[in-house]
Design a protein around this motif. Structure first.
Motif, PDB file in Angstrom:
ATOM      1  N   TYR A 249       0.811  -1.215   0.000  1.00  0.00           N
ATOM      2  CA  TYR A 249       0.000   0.000   0.000  1.00  0.00           C
ATOM      3  C   TYR A 249       0.848   1.271   0.000  1.00  0.00           C
ATOM      4  O   TYR A 249       0.418   2.319  -0.486  1.00  0.00           O
ATOM      5  N   LEU A 250       2.052   1.188   0.536  1.00  0.00           N
ATOM      6  CA  LEU A 250       2.911   2.364   0.631  1.00  0.00           C
ATOM      7  C   LEU A 250       3.852   2.513  -0.560  1.00  0.00           C
ATOM      8  O   LEU A 250       4.657   3.449  -0.595  1.00  0.00           O
ATOM      9  N   ALA A 251       3.754   1.621  -1.541  1.00  0.00           N
ATOM     10  CA  ALA A 251       4.604   1.729  -2.728  1.00  0.00           C
ATOM     11  C   ALA A 251       4.398   3.053  -3.472  1.00  0.00           C
ATOM     12  O   ALA A 251       5.385   3.675  -3.900  1.00  0.00           O
ATOM     13  N   PRO A 252       3.171   3.533  -3.650  1.00  0.00           N
ATOM     14  CA  PRO A 252       2.994   4.825  -4.321  1.00  0.00           C
ATOM     15  C   PRO A 252       3.678   5.977  -3.586  1.00  0.00           C
ATOM     16  O   PRO A 252       4.209   6.900  -4.219  1.00  0.00           O
ATOM     17  N   LYS A 253       3.681   5.932  -2.278  1.00  0.00           N
ATOM     18  CA  LYS A 253       4.343   6.988  -1.500  1.00  0.00           C
ATOM     19  C   LYS A 253       5.847   6.960  -1.724  1.00  0.00           C
ATOM     20  O   LYS A 253       6.490   8.009  -1.873  1.00  0.00           O
ATOM     21  N   LEU A 254       6.413   5.757  -1.788  1.00  0.00           N
ATOM     22  CA  LEU A 254       7.848   5.627  -2.069  1.00  0.00           C
ATOM     23  C   LEU A 254       8.158   6.124  -3.472  1.00  0.00           C
ATOM     24  O   LEU A 254       9.111   6.884  -3.677  1.00  0.00           O
ATOM     25  N   LEU A 255       7.348   5.721  -4.444  1.00  0.00           N
ATOM     26  CA  LEU A 255       7.570   6.152  -5.817  1.00  0.00           C
ATOM     27  C   LEU A 255       7.481   7.672  -5.933  1.00  0.00           C
ATOM     28  O   LEU A 255       8.312   8.315  -6.593  1.00  0.00           O
ATOM     29  N   ASN A 256       6.497   8.264  -5.287  1.00  0.00           N
ATOM     30  CA  ASN A 256       6.327   9.709  -5.373  1.00  0.00           C
ATOM     31  C   ASN A 256       7.540  10.440  -4.796  1.00  0.00           C
ATOM     32  O   ASN A 256       7.979  11.466  -5.329  1.00  0.00           O
ATOM     33  N   ARG A 257       8.089   9.922  -3.715  1.00  0.00           N
ATOM     34  CA  ARG A 257       9.280  10.545  -3.122  1.00  0.00           C
ATOM     35  C   ARG A 257      10.475  10.453  -4.075  1.00  0.00           C
ATOM     36  O   ARG A 257      11.240  11.404  -4.226  1.00  0.00           O
ATOM     37  N   LEU A 258      10.613   9.303  -4.709  1.00  0.00           N
ATOM     38  CA  LEU A 258      11.721   9.119  -5.641  1.00  0.00           C
ATOM     39  C   LEU A 258      11.597  10.063  -6.838  1.00  0.00           C
ATOM     40  O   LEU A 258      12.564  10.729  -7.226  1.00  0.00           O
ATOM     41  N   LEU A 259      10.398  10.127  -7.401  1.00  0.00           N
ATOM     42  CA  LEU A 259      10.186  11.011  -8.550  1.00  0.00           C
ATOM     43  C   LEU A 259      10.391  12.467  -8.157  1.00  0.00           C
ATOM     44  O   LEU A 259      10.966  13.260  -8.918  1.00  0.00           O
ATOM     45  N   GLY A 260       9.943  12.825  -6.961  1.00  0.00           N
ATOM     46  CA  GLY A 260      10.103  14.196  -6.490  1.00  0.00           C
ATOM     47  C   GLY A 260      11.554  14.562  -6.267  1.00  0.00           C
ATOM     48  O   GLY A 260      11.919  15.744  -6.322  1.00  0.00           O
ATOM     49  N   ALA A 261      12.401  13.554  -6.015  1.00  0.00           N
ATOM     50  CA  ALA A 261      13.834  13.789  -5.803  1.00  0.00           C
ATOM     51  C   ALA A 261      14.626  13.732  -7.100  1.00  0.00           C
ATOM     52  O   ALA A 261      15.857  13.783  -7.086  1.00  0.00           O
ATOM     53  N   GLY A 262      13.914  13.597  -8.220  1.00  0.00           N
ATOM     54  CA  GLY A 262      14.587  13.604  -9.514  1.00  0.00           C
ATOM     55  C   GLY A 262      15.045  12.249  -9.994  1.00  0.00           C
ATOM     56  O   GLY A 262      15.790  12.156 -10.983  1.00  0.00           O
ATOM     57  N   ILE A 263      14.621  11.169  -9.330  1.00  0.00           N
ATOM     58  CA  ILE A 263      14.980   9.815  -9.758  1.00  0.00           C
ATOM     59  C   ILE A 263      14.089   9.419 -10.940  1.00  0.00           C
ATOM     60  O   ILE A 263      12.872   9.554 -10.884  1.00  0.00           O
ATOM     61  N   GLU A 264      14.697   8.947 -12.014  1.00  0.00           N
ATOM     62  CA  GLU A 264      13.945   8.461 -13.170  1.00  0.00           C
ATOM     63  C   GLU A 264      13.456   7.037 -12.894  1.00  0.00           C
ATOM     64  O   GLU A 264      14.240   6.174 -12.484  1.00  0.00           O
ATOM     65  N   ALA A 265      12.160   6.800 -13.103  1.00  0.00           N
ATOM     66  CA  ALA A 265      11.596   5.481 -12.830  1.00  0.00           C
ATOM     67  C   ALA A 265      10.666   5.065 -13.957  1.00  0.00           C
ATOM     68  O   ALA A 265      10.129   5.906 -14.685  1.00  0.00           O
ATOM     69  N   ARG A 266      10.469   3.766 -14.078  1.00  0.00           N
ATOM     70  CA  ARG A 266       9.588   3.202 -15.099  1.00  0.00           C
ATOM     71  C   ARG A 266       8.713   2.119 -14.477  1.00  0.00           C
ATOM     72  O   ARG A 266       9.051   1.563 -13.434  1.00  0.00           O
ATOM     73  N   VAL A 267       7.601   1.846 -15.131  1.00  0.00           N
ATOM     74  CA  VAL A 267       6.722   0.792 -14.654  1.00  0.00           C
ATOM     75  C   VAL A 267       6.707  -0.323 -15.680  1.00  0.00           C
ATOM     76  O   VAL A 267       6.614  -0.085 -16.894  1.00  0.00           O
ATOM     77  N   ALA A 268       6.805  -1.554 -15.186  1.00  0.00           N
ATOM     78  CA  ALA A 268       6.740  -2.728 -16.048  1.00  0.00           C
ATOM     79  C   ALA A 268       5.283  -3.032 -16.354  1.00  0.00           C
ATOM     80  O   ALA A 268       4.505  -3.342 -15.453  1.00  0.00           O
ATOM     81  N   LEU A 269       4.912  -2.946 -17.633  1.00  0.00           N
ATOM     82  CA  LEU A 269       3.530  -3.199 -18.015  1.00  0.00           C
ATOM     83  C   LEU A 269       3.242  -4.684 -18.185  1.00  0.00           C
ATOM     84  O   LEU A 269       2.083  -5.080 -18.344  1.00  0.00           O
TER      85      LEU A 269
END
Length: 844
Positions: free
Chosen positions: A515-535
């Motif tokens: 449930y907290l994965a979106p919060k982690l992702l949002n923090r990473l993106l906000g810190a300038g980390i490039e991320a992708r999602v596996a479809l």
């Protein structure tokens, strides 16, 4: 001339300020060394609306002055206002207060004579901030308890510990005091149309996040509720009062409510005692010639309300409703209603509660003792012995559920050997909640899947099954044969944070299950980390060995990072999280897509515009704000409808439209929104927000309106007396429906299985769209899971669409028939909005 001026001054005084002699009987003597409210406030109670800080200052002073009082801060509101609880009894009892409490709790598990022991009475005021007569009356009640002299008060305090909870909603009370006081003139206006009596959006009824705290006693999403329920169980009072206000043209209500709308698990003796106490309220209001009513309008069904939660926990909860002046004076059908009159009525019924509870002290204590002693016997007679609940892959969601049970003193035990129940195997680490425990009745209530009721008219929700809200698979068991569980109840320990992250990896990845994965992702993106999602899913070599990653996995490839310090930033954020992050050795995977696949979609941090203001539901806007803020770490830009035309929509990636009336939006605003979507924006709407999207032809979906749903019911020749019964059938008063998700759809990523319960309180229907790949959720063929809905409504809803997502130009339009974040505790469906925030463009 002097006489005229004197009379004028007297009349102004009469209408604006009332001394203590107005509120209290002339035969009550007060200790003059105890400070009066006016000496701290600078005005008489009722002349102005008390601010919360003034309330705190005065009650703190009283506790310092009176040996009868002790005061504690049991918590803080969202805005950091203290939540006070005063314990009031004799000075002698104060010296042994903790022993009194422990003896009282001990008496609930062992049959013993309690006639000589003090009773515990909880007095709670103004859970709705714009219903302020309660908290203002609490000032006077506190003064009475501290300063009154004589045999009556001595007898009361000798035989009781009174717990005074003066402001259940400090943030709302503070907002309303500011509103009413700042719009008050020296010459008072009783005109209902005057600004003083008509708050702007959002009203002060709610707390900081615009939640109704009176619905949060079971759900415990807010610090005010958590602190209060913890103290409730710390003391276990026999009586709990809940002082409210209602419409200005009403009179005064006290329970019992409508008999047929009492929760069936509530023991009959509870209602008998409620009737006994009602006689004292009637007596004191009769003396004052005040109008009142009982057994009408209000129910006692939803166990998450302040006057009903006690009923299911061994106490007698009493709801009081005073007609509201919504300011200092307002016209009503009963004449001008003055604020000081509303305060006095609340004070009077507080005193009548004391009298009734004192005279029925032995009956109240005996009832509570029997309530708990009988729990184990009644549980043993039940066909169902308890409930097994699957832990699943989402650890954070599961632990939140277990913590919620624990807050309500419900014990759960880990299963130590796999067991098959109702066709499903429950594994080691899943839990069992036995009925045979002191909270037997509450367990029955929170796991209930009842759909048929004696009376189908509900003041609030009719279904609130907690495991459905958390999307946890569960089943009742009728025999404990073969069931092996731990000896001690499960305890949720603080999460274990990642202590180290392997450096130098080709990529990093974490599952979307938690449930907290979106919060982690949002923090990473906000810190300038490039991320992708596996479809699509894949398997890869990691430093922990071969791992399989499902669709929705977030991947952070080293080769695309532009910030040279990205890895140190990543490590800092990840080590503050409890979510497992895997270091992947190579971009070549053993199975599934490779890490350089076009099915690895780049992600952007959401910039959310949340539409609110007049016409929208303050509750649903607040629930969405709360979810984004507390669970995802997103600060949405909240903007009123009237300002939407001036917003620079290009700043935002998402627009969210909750339930509301959007027909007042101008043509220019509608055109701007449609253009923004066409250029690549993502717009989410639910309930009437979704209807608006369809009306604007952003989605091509056929619907069935509420009006058409109501037309199913034959009304020809129906008598006037059947009007309320018909309305109950035509609406859905908060029930739980079943849906089936397309797990391959990006908006369903992270769901564990295709069955997803949703909370439903609307009859509006979206038919299945003819376009392929657009229906994310569909109601099942027999969708009603819990709560009441007329079968005609159920049949129309069956197999229709619950969530549709489609492209519009370069953008995406998402419509849902229901509120996915209802009251903050629907952890299951709130995953849908999370997916829309991060993965919506994957539908294109």
């Amino acid at each position: 001339m002097r006489i005229t001026l004197f009379l004028l001054g007297f009349l102004i005084f009469q209408s604006q300020a009332k001394p203590l002699s107005y509120y209290f009987s002339a035969d009550i003597e007060f200790d003059q060394s105890i400070t009066k409210p006016s000496e701290v406030l600078g005005y008489e109670v009722g002349e102005w609306h008390v601010r919360h800080d003034q309330l705190v200052s005065y009650l703190t002073l009283l506790a310092q002055q009176s040996p009868r009082m002790s005061i504690s801060t049991i918590g803080f509101s969202h805005e950091r206002r203290p939540l006070l609880l005063l314990a009031v009894t004799t000075a002698k009892n104060q010296d042994k207060l903790e022993q009194i409490r422990q003896d009282h709790l001990a008496s609930l598990s062992v049959s013993k004579d309690r006639s000589a022991a003090p009773n515990i009475i909880w007095m709670g005021y103004s859970v709705h901030g714009n219903e302020p007569s309660g908290s203002n009356a609490a000032l006077l009640l506190a003064y009475y308890l501290a300063a009154a002299q004589g045999d009556e008060i001595n007898n009361l305090l000798e035989n009781n510990v009174i717990l005074l909870d003066p402001a259940l909603n400090p943030d709302g009370l503070a907002r309303f005091a500011h509103w009413a006081n700042s719009n008050r003139g020296k010459t008072l206006s009783a005109d209902p149309a005057n600004r003083e009596h008509v708050e702007t959006w959002p009203s002060s009824r709610t707390n900081h996040y615009w939640f109704d705290l009176n619905r949060d006693w079971l759900l415990l999403q807010h610090p005010e509720s958590k602190a209060r329920v913890a103290q409730f169980h710390h003391w276990k009072p026999t009586v709990l009062t809940d002082f409210h206000e209602m419409g200005t043209n009403s009179s005064y209500f006290f329970q019992p409510g409508i008999p047929s709308r009492t929760h069936p698990i509530t023991p009959p003796q509870n209602q008998a005692l409620t009737h006994k106490l009602a006689e004292y309220h009637a007596e004191i209001l009769d003396r004052e010639k005040q109008l009142y009513f009982t057994q009408e309008s209000f129910d006692d069904f939803y166990v998450g309300k302040g006057s009903t939660y006690p009923d299911i926990n061994g106490a007698v909860g009493i709801l009081f409703e005073q007609a509201s002046s919504r300011g200092h004076v307002q016209e009503s059908i009963n004449g001008d209603l003055h604020f000081h009159r509303t305060i006095k009525n609340q004070l009077l019924t507080s005193l009548s509660t004391f009298k009734g509870a004192l005279e029925h002290k032995e009956a109240l204590l005996d009832y509570q003792q029997t309530f708990y002693l009988d729990a184990l016997k009644l549980a043993d007679k039940e066909d169902v012995k308890g409930y097994v609940i699957a832990k699943g892959n989402d650890i954070s969601r599961f632990e939140s559920f277990v913590k919620l049970l624990s807050h309500h003193q419900i014990n759960a035990y880990e299963i130590t050997k796999a067991v098959k129940v109702a066709g499903r195997t429950y594994q080691i680490g899943d839990i069992f909640v036995p009925l045979t425990q002191s909270q037997y009745r509450l367990i029955k209530a929170v796991f209930s899947t009842q759909t048929n009721f004696e009376d189908n008219t509900f003041y609030d929700v009719s279904g609130w099954t907690l495991p459905h809200a958390f999307d946890l698979s569960f089943a009742p068991i009728k025999s404990r044969w073969g069931l092996k569980v731990a000896t001690n109840p499960i305890k949720i320990e603080p999460p274990t944070l990642n202590k180290a992250v392997q450096t130098g990896a080709y990529a990093y990845a974490f599952s979307w299950d938690d449930y907290l994965a979106p919060k982690l992702l949002n923090r990473l993106l906000g810190a300038g980390i490039e991320a992708r999602v596996a479809l699509q899913s894949f398997s890869a070599r990691t430093h922990q060995g071969e791992q399989t990653f499902s669709s929705g996995t977030v991947v952070i490839p080293a080769g695309v990072q532009s910030n040279k310090n990205w890895q140190s930033v990543l490590i800092e954020i990840v080590t503050q999280s409890s979510i497992d992050v895997f270091a992947i050795r190579s971009g070549l995977t053993a199975q599934g897509i490779d890490l350089g696949s076009r099915l690895m979609m780049p992600l952007k941090q959401p910039k959310v515009l949340l539409v609110g203001g007049e016409g929208t539901s303050q509750y649903e806007v607040g629930e969405m704000w709360y979810h984004l803020d507390r669970h995802v770490g997103i600060a949405p830009t909240l903007i009123e409808q009237r300002r939407l035309s001036r917003a620079n929509l290009a700043r935002y990636t998402h627009i969210i439209m909750v339930d509301g009336n959007y027909r007042g939006l101008s043509k220019a605003t509608k055109a701007a929104v449609l253009s923004w979507v066409k250029k690549g924006g993502v717009i989410w709407g639910h309930k009437r927000g979704a209807q608006w999207l369809i009306e604007q032809q952003l989605l091509n979906v056929e619907t069935i309106s509420k009006k058409e749903m109501r037309a199913q019911f034959e009304t020809q020749g129906m008598p006037f007396s059947a009007r309320e019964e018909l309305a109950a059938k035509q609406r859905i008063a908060g029930a739980i429906f079943n849906t089936r998700a397309d797990l391959s759809h990006p908006l369903a990523f992270g769901l564990e299985d295709e069955i997803l319960p949703v909370f439903k309180n609307s009859t509006w229907v979206m038919k299945q769209t003819g376009r392929p790949f657009t229906s994310v959720l569909k109601y099942t063929s027999n969708p009603l899971l819990s709560g009441y809905a007329d079968q005609r409504n159920v049949n129309q809803i069956a197999a229709s669409s619950a969530l549709i997502a489609d492209e519009y130009g370069k953008g995406v339009v998402i419509a849902m028939t229901d509120n996915p974040v209802f009251r903050g505790y629907w952890y299951g469906t709130s995953k849908l909005i999370n997916n829309a925030l991060f993965f919506a463009h994957a539908v294109k």
